[in-house]
Design an enzyme around this catalytic site. Structure first.
Site, PDB file in Angstrom:
ATOM      1  N   ASP A 204     -19.437  13.152   1.733  1.00 51.36           N
ATOM      2  CA  ASP A 204     -18.152  13.147   1.242  1.00 51.36           C
ATOM      3  C   ASP A 204     -17.193  13.447   2.257  1.00 51.36           C
ATOM      4  OD1 ASP A 204     -15.701  13.855   0.090  1.00 51.36           O
ATOM      5  OD2 ASP A 204     -16.796  14.550  -1.811  1.00 51.36           O
ATOM      6  N   ILE A 205     -16.213  12.822   2.755  1.00 52.68           N
ATOM      7  CA  ILE A 205     -15.257  13.309   3.620  1.00 52.68           C
ATOM      8  C   ILE A 205     -14.428  14.405   3.544  1.00 52.68           C
ATOM      9  CG2 ILE A 205     -13.375  11.650   2.954  1.00 52.68           C
ATOM     10  CD1 ILE A 205     -13.140  10.529   5.548  1.00 52.68           C
TER      11      ILE A 205
ATOM     12  N   GLY B 298     -12.556   6.104  -5.895  1.00 47.14           N
ATOM     13  CA  GLY B 298     -12.988   6.096  -4.694  1.00 47.14           C
ATOM     14  C   GLY B 298     -12.685   7.364  -3.684  1.00 47.14           C
ATOM     15  N   VAL B 299     -12.454   6.881  -2.792  1.00 38.94           N
ATOM     16  CA  VAL B 299     -12.202   8.083  -1.601  1.00 38.94           C
ATOM     17  C   VAL B 299     -10.961   8.591  -1.855  1.00 38.94           C
ATOM     18  CG1 VAL B 299     -11.405   6.723   0.469  1.00 38.94           C
ATOM     19  CG2 VAL B 299     -12.673   9.105   0.973  1.00 38.94           C
ATOM     20  N   ASP B 300      -9.872   8.117  -2.394  1.00 42.95           N
ATOM     21  CA  ASP B 300      -8.691   8.268  -2.374  1.00 42.95           C
ATOM     22  C   ASP B 300      -8.591   9.305  -3.654  1.00 42.95           C
ATOM     23  OD1 ASP B 300      -5.711   8.328  -2.461  1.00 42.95           O
ATOM     24  OD2 ASP B 300      -5.590   6.367  -3.367  1.00 42.95           O
TER      25      ASP B 300
ATOM     26  N   GLY C 168     -14.635  -0.708  -0.517  1.00 41.64           N
ATOM     27  CA  GLY C 168     -14.881  -0.368  -1.878  1.00 41.64           C
ATOM     28  C   GLY C 168     -14.349  -1.480  -2.892  1.00 41.64           C
ATOM     29  N   VAL C 169     -13.461  -0.559  -3.654  1.00 40.68           N
ATOM     30  CA  VAL C 169     -12.483  -1.607  -4.616  1.00 40.68           C
ATOM     31  C   VAL C 169     -12.029  -2.680  -3.890  1.00 40.68           C
ATOM     32  CG1 VAL C 169     -10.605  -1.539  -6.245  1.00 40.68           C
ATOM     33  CG2 VAL C 169     -11.995   0.552  -5.913  1.00 40.68           C
ATOM     34  N   TYR C 170     -11.466  -2.663  -2.541  1.00 36.48           N
ATOM     35  CA  TYR C 170     -10.782  -3.768  -1.889  1.00 36.48           C
ATOM     36  C   TYR C 170     -11.832  -4.902  -1.461  1.00 36.48           C
ATOM     37  CZ  TYR C 170      -6.204  -1.465  -2.020  1.00 36.48           C
ATOM     38  OH  TYR C 170      -5.099  -1.056  -2.616  1.00 36.48           O
TER      39      TYR C 170
END
Ligand code: AR6
Length: 171
Positions: A8-9, A30-32, A121-123
């Protein structure tokens, strides 16, 4: 210097972490989502204030907020391209995300930065192609600067981690 890790960033020890955001800086999954949850509502307010002045963060561009509750010196938000089959300049736009984020890190005198696998990811950017762009862009950028910067690629899924490992030639 390039480093690779899996996880995890938000747990990265880099000075600054990069967020794969959307153009409205509205937060998301996601990461956001992970970064917003960990950093807290201050970031939402900073993003809103920035958007009310600048309208949107275009694809490929980057901006920085504080890190809120996170221990980092800042969060650099960038917007990766949505994959459209490779006909919409996606490679170039993805490279710009890395370059613009690195510029901000250098301008602020940071010595380390952690990137997620932007757009994968989503993109929907194909992971192998995105990794090639990310690594090549960062290597070229670091090679063109006199100052040092420690760049970490933080992979969250095993598939990306294996791809990065094979490109970077690690065991
Ligand atoms: N730490 C590091 N990487 C992560 C984490 C985490 N905690 N969580 C997921 N990833 P994505 P995108 C990886 O979908 O494709 C958002 O809703 C994940 O495995 O987060 O650029 C934004 O608001 C994947 O490899 O970003 C935008 O609307 C990588 O992060 C949109 O998604 C990127 O996946 C951006 O899409």
């Amino acid at each position: 210097m390039i480093k690779l890790s899996l996880g995890d960033i938000t747990n990265s020890t880099a000075d600054v972490i990069v967020n794969a955001a959307n153009s409205a800086l509205r937060g998301g999954g996601g990461v956001d989502g992970a970064i917003h949850r960990a950093a807290g509502p201050i970031i939402v307010e900073e993003c809103k204030a920035w958007i009310s002045k600048n309208k949107e963060l275009p694809t490929g561009k980057a901006m920085m907020t504080s890190a809120g509750k996170l221990p980092h010196k800042g969060i650099i938000h960038t917007v990766g391209p949505m994959w459209e089959g490779g006909v919409a300049n996606e490679d170039q736009l993805l490279a710009e995300c890395y370059i613009n984020a690195l510029h901000i890190a250098f301008e602020n005198g940071f010595s380390s930065i952690a990137f997620p696998n932007i757009s994968t990811g989503v993109y929907g950017f194909p992971k192998r192609d995105a990794a090639d762009v990310a690594i090549c862009t960062v290597q070229n950028f670091l090679g063109s600067r006199k100052e040092q910067m420690k760049v970490s690629f933080v992979c969250f899924d095993d598939e990306n981690f294996e791809i990065y490992k094979s490109i970077l030639g690690e065991d």
